[in-house]
Design an enzyme around this catalytic site. Structure first.
Site, PDB file in Angstrom:
ATOM      1  N   LYS A  34      29.222  52.978  50.886  1.00 61.35           N
ATOM      2  CA  LYS A  34      28.514  53.665  51.513  1.00 61.35           C
ATOM      3  C   LYS A  34      28.900  55.044  51.370  1.00 61.35           C
ATOM      4  CE  LYS A  34      26.825  55.907  55.612  1.00 61.35           C
ATOM      5  NZ  LYS A  34      26.385  55.708  56.903  1.00 61.35           N
ATOM      6  N   GLU A  48      39.325  48.239  49.544  1.00 65.58           N
ATOM      7  CA  GLU A  48      38.645  46.114  49.027  1.00 65.58           C
ATOM      8  C   GLU A  48      37.826  46.851  48.192  1.00 65.58           C
ATOM      9  OE1 GLU A  48      38.648  47.552  51.732  1.00 65.58           O
ATOM     10  OE2 GLU A  48      39.135  46.479  53.742  1.00 65.58           O
ATOM     11  N   GLY A  87      26.840  51.783  58.262  1.00 64.37           N
ATOM     12  CA  GLY A  87      26.682  50.915  57.349  1.00 64.37           C
ATOM     13  C   GLY A  87      25.984  49.181  57.563  1.00 64.37           C
ATOM     14  N   ARG A  88      25.733  48.782  59.196  1.00 66.55           N
ATOM     15  CA  ARG A  88      25.772  47.442  59.334  1.00 66.55           C
ATOM     16  C   ARG A  88      24.204  47.412  59.612  1.00 66.55           C
ATOM     17  NH1 ARG A  88      28.824  50.629  62.341  1.00 66.55           N
ATOM     18  NH2 ARG A  88      28.294  51.290  64.535  1.00 66.55           N
ATOM     19  N   GLU A 102      30.637  46.487  66.582  1.00 68.01           N
ATOM     20  CA  GLU A 102      30.895  47.303  65.529  1.00 68.01           C
ATOM     21  C   GLU A 102      30.572  47.971  66.926  1.00 68.01           C
ATOM     22  OE1 GLU A 102      30.822  48.993  61.567  1.00 68.01           O
ATOM     23  OE2 GLU A 102      33.041  47.312  61.586  1.00 68.01           O
ATOM     24  N   HIS A 159      28.892  19.581  67.066  1.00 64.43           N
ATOM     25  CA  HIS A 159      29.459  18.523  66.752  1.00 64.43           C
ATOM     26  C   HIS A 159      31.126  19.313  66.638  1.00 64.43           C
ATOM     27  CE1 HIS A 159      27.046  15.349  65.818  1.00 64.43           C
ATOM     28  NE2 HIS A 159      26.239  16.092  65.491  1.00 64.43           N
ATOM     29  N   LYS A 170      42.966  50.841  59.269  1.00 63.05           N
ATOM     30  CA  LYS A 170      43.178  51.442  57.837  1.00 63.05           C
ATOM     31  C   LYS A 170      44.267  52.172  57.399  1.00 63.05           C
ATOM     32  CE  LYS A 170      38.327  51.233  57.237  1.00 63.05           C
ATOM     33  NZ  LYS A 170      36.873  51.978  56.904  1.00 63.05           N
TER      34      LYS A 170
HETATM   35  O1  LIG Z   1      29.878  51.008  52.856  1.00 74.51           O
HETATM   36  P1  LIG Z   1      31.178  51.566  52.414  1.00 74.51           P
HETATM   37  O2  LIG Z   1      32.328  52.849  52.987  1.00 74.51           O
HETATM   38  O3  LIG Z   1      32.296  50.631  51.649  1.00 74.51           O
HETATM   39  O4  LIG Z   1      32.334  50.637  54.046  1.00 74.51           O
HETATM   40  C1  LIG Z   1      32.508  49.574  54.161  1.00 74.51           C
HETATM   41  C2  LIG Z   1      32.357  49.202  55.917  1.00 74.51           C
HETATM   42  O5  LIG Z   1      33.450  49.553  56.073  1.00 74.51           O
HETATM   43  C3  LIG Z   1      34.319  50.198  57.181  1.00 74.51           C
HETATM   44  O6  LIG Z   1      35.241  50.124  57.641  1.00 74.51           O
HETATM   45  C4  LIG Z   1      32.584  50.751  58.766  1.00 74.51           C
HETATM   46  O7  LIG Z   1      33.711  49.823  59.418  1.00 74.51           O
HETATM   47  C5  LIG Z   1      31.514  49.740  58.147  1.00 74.51           C
HETATM   48  O8  LIG Z   1      30.896  49.462  58.664  1.00 74.51           O
HETATM   49  C6  LIG Z   1      31.741  49.510  56.728  1.00 74.51           C
HETATM   50  O9  LIG Z   1      30.502  48.798  56.674  1.00 74.51           O
END
Ligand SMILES: O=P(O)(O)OC[C@H]1O[C@H](O)[C@H](O)[C@@H](O)[C@@H]1O
Length: 541
Positions: free
Chosen positions: A200, A206, A260-261, A346, A377, A506
């Site tokens: 986003k 990462e 994002g979620r 979140e 199990h 972060k």
């Molecule tokens: O899609 P991006 O901007 O790479 O974000 C990826 C993710 O990173 C963050 O740490 C948020 O906590 C998430 O809500 C998000 O989905």
């Protein structure tokens, strides 16, 4: 609100609500009174500790918290994510009615439809082979590089819809751990690989790091000029994508009003669309839309997301249960609990209200789970006999996709139903003892062993049944839980749509990088952090 919650606690005590077993014994119609349907979707909450007075109290709570007004504000496109100054409109992404939705006076639907069309054309091109790799070969493997909301949705949905997957193979790389991308690159042929960089913000460390590794891999194997044929991107930050060097025709946008979620419905769903095709992806959106209409229009007592949210709040704040287990009896929903962890935790793992004051309730519970029967199990022991009560949320299809393995599906159903029955009924000391003595155990020994075989029962669960796990059913299930999280957030009076809690880690990671690189000393950090750095660096030498 606080007083209403106290009233509910009193009502639960007075009406002996938590004696679910007794409630079933007293009322043969309990199932029909405390279950509701939407098409083939059945929501049974009769095995929760509810009764009419509890539901009245929950309804009063929803009214006091203005849940319906808040819901309408979300659908309308109001700026309800106040800390980020954004509307919350994942519902627009699946607005199959195409009715106008205004954000600050502008209808968002033309843009939504344009991106969907562009995704469709690209997905068709990859699936048919019209869009090829640099050396003229058909794309056989699509690798999504993203994390959090840019990963979990496509991962979960691709597995869920495996019977509909007739496009290229899909892979997902999310972790900063080099092992993740290295293990994936070993599986693919660069000439037939397409990387989708999904972020986003297009700043997530990462994703940017893994994307750079993937880019170097393609450039190294096929030459710099090949990169354009093997990359696509999905983002709201189109300027940043341009700087990365991905061809504009292969960039699919979305908007800051998509969290994002909540983004699986947007261009973040591109890998899923490539896997299952545009028609099936459309059915998936239809499923989400069906729940949106239901959530907007159904009266509270028949409104499944409302009921789910109210019961969730009741479990957490009236009965004090700290977690909830998500238990899909559907192997293809294996990643659904992980998906819901981000969606729920979140969104509702917050401690400050919309008025910037500390919350007066316990907010989101710990969400966890695994598919049945595997969980049985492993951790069901604790759900049945542990000292915490853990509400369980079962989900099961009436039909599997494996027609010739019908018997296995019957066993799956029997197990699912047996678990919720066992949680509710339990087994008394007398029953446990009688069972032992009937097998010839002497009285004294039976007295010792029987307490270990007692199940208190009265442990709440709810069950969601659907015909078959197809794109429509999956769309419905996800939207159902999205709105449940919304309802709970509205009751807590928190902002479910920001995520400041992930920021501190972060920031500190950025500060620690030069330390673990050995460029800066660890002396400004606490002694534990400094000690750990020293140990890691010594071992790595
Ligand atoms: O899609 P991006 O901007 O790479 O974000 C990826 C993710 O990173 C963050 O740490 C948020 O906590 C998430 O809500 C998000 O989905």
């Amino acid at each position: 609100m606080k007083a209403l919650v106290e009233n509910l606690k009193a009502t639960a005590r007075e009406t002996n609500a938590t004696d679910i077993r007794a409630a079933f014994a007293a009322d043969r119609n309990r199932f029909s009174r405390f279950s509701t349907t939407l098409g083939d979707l059945l929501f049974d909450y009769s095995k929760c500790a509810v009764n009419d007075r509890i539901l009245d109290g929950l309804e009063a709570l929803a009214e006091a918290a203005k849940v319906e007004e808040k819901r309408n504000a979300m659908f309308r496109g109001d700026i309800i994510n106040i800390t980020e100054g954004r509307a919350v409109l994942h519902t627009a992404l699946r607005n199959r009615s195409n009715r106008q939705i205004l954000v600050e006076g502008k209808d968002v639907m033309p843009d939504v439809n344009a991106v969907l069309d562009a995704m469709g054309a690209f997905a068709d091109g990859i699936r048919s082979g019209a869009l090829k790799g640099a050396t003229g070969k058909k794309i056989t493997d699509v690798i999504n590089i993203g994390i959090g909301g840019s990963d979990l949705g496509p991962v979960m949905a691709t597995l869920a819809l495996a019977p509909f997957h007739d496009g290229p193979r899909l892979h997902f790389v999310s972790n900063i751990d080099g092992a993740h991308i290295a293990d994936t690159l070993r599986l693919i042929d660069p000439e037939t690989a397409l990387f989708v960089v999904a972020s986003k913000t297009f700043t997530t460390i990462e994703t940017m790091t893994n994307a750079a590794t993937a880019r170097a891999f393609i450039a190294g194997k096929l030459g710099e000029a090949a990169v354009g044929h093997h990359f696509a991107a999905v983002s709201t930050a189109l300027d940043k994508v341009a700087a990365f060097g991905i061809d504009q025709k292969r960039v699919f946008g979305f908007w800051d009003w998509v969290g994002g979620r909540y983004s699986i419905w947007s261009a973040i769903g591109l890998p899923l669309m490539i896997a299952i095709g545009t028609e099936n992806f459309g059915r998936f959106l239809d499923g989400g839309h069906a729940i949106d209409e239901h959530f907007r229009d159904a009266p509270l007592r028949q409104n499944i997301p409302m009921l789910l949210g109210l019961i969730g709040f009741y479990h957490r704040n009236v009965l004090g249960y700290p977690s909830r287990a998500i238990l899909p009896y559907d192997q293809r929903l294996a990643r659904f609990p992980a998906y819901l962890q981000q969606l729920d935790m979140e969104s509702n793992g917050k401690g400050v209200t919309m008025d910037s004051t500390p919350v007066e309730f316990s907010t989101g519970p710990v969400v966890w789970g695994e598919p049945g029967t595997n969980g049985q199990h492993a951790f069901y022991q604790l759900i049945h006999q542990g000292t915490d009560v853990i509400p369980a949320e079962f989900m099961i299809a009436a039909k599997g996709h494996e027609k010739d393995l019908r018997h296995q599906h019957q066993l799956l159903m029997a197990n699912c139903l047996a678990q919720s029955e066992a949680l509710m009924k339990g087994r008394t000391l007398a029953e446990a003892k009688a069972q032992l003595t009937s097998k010839g155990m002497d009285d004294a020994k039976a007295d010792k062993i029987a307490p270990h075989r007692v199940f208190t029962g009265n442990r709440p669960s709810l069950t969601i049944v659907y015909d078959q796990l197809d794109p429509f059913a999956l769309g419905r299930l996800i939207a159902l839980y999205e709105h449940r999280v919304f309802v709970e957030g509205a009751l807590f009076n928190i902002n479910s749509f920001d995520q400041w809690g992930v920021e501190l880690g972060k920031e500190l990671a950025t500060g620690l990088l030069p330390v673990v690189e050995g460029k800066e000393s660890a002396e400004d950090h606490d002694s534990s952090t400094a000690g750990l750095v020293a140990a890691l660096l010594k071992a790595a030498r």
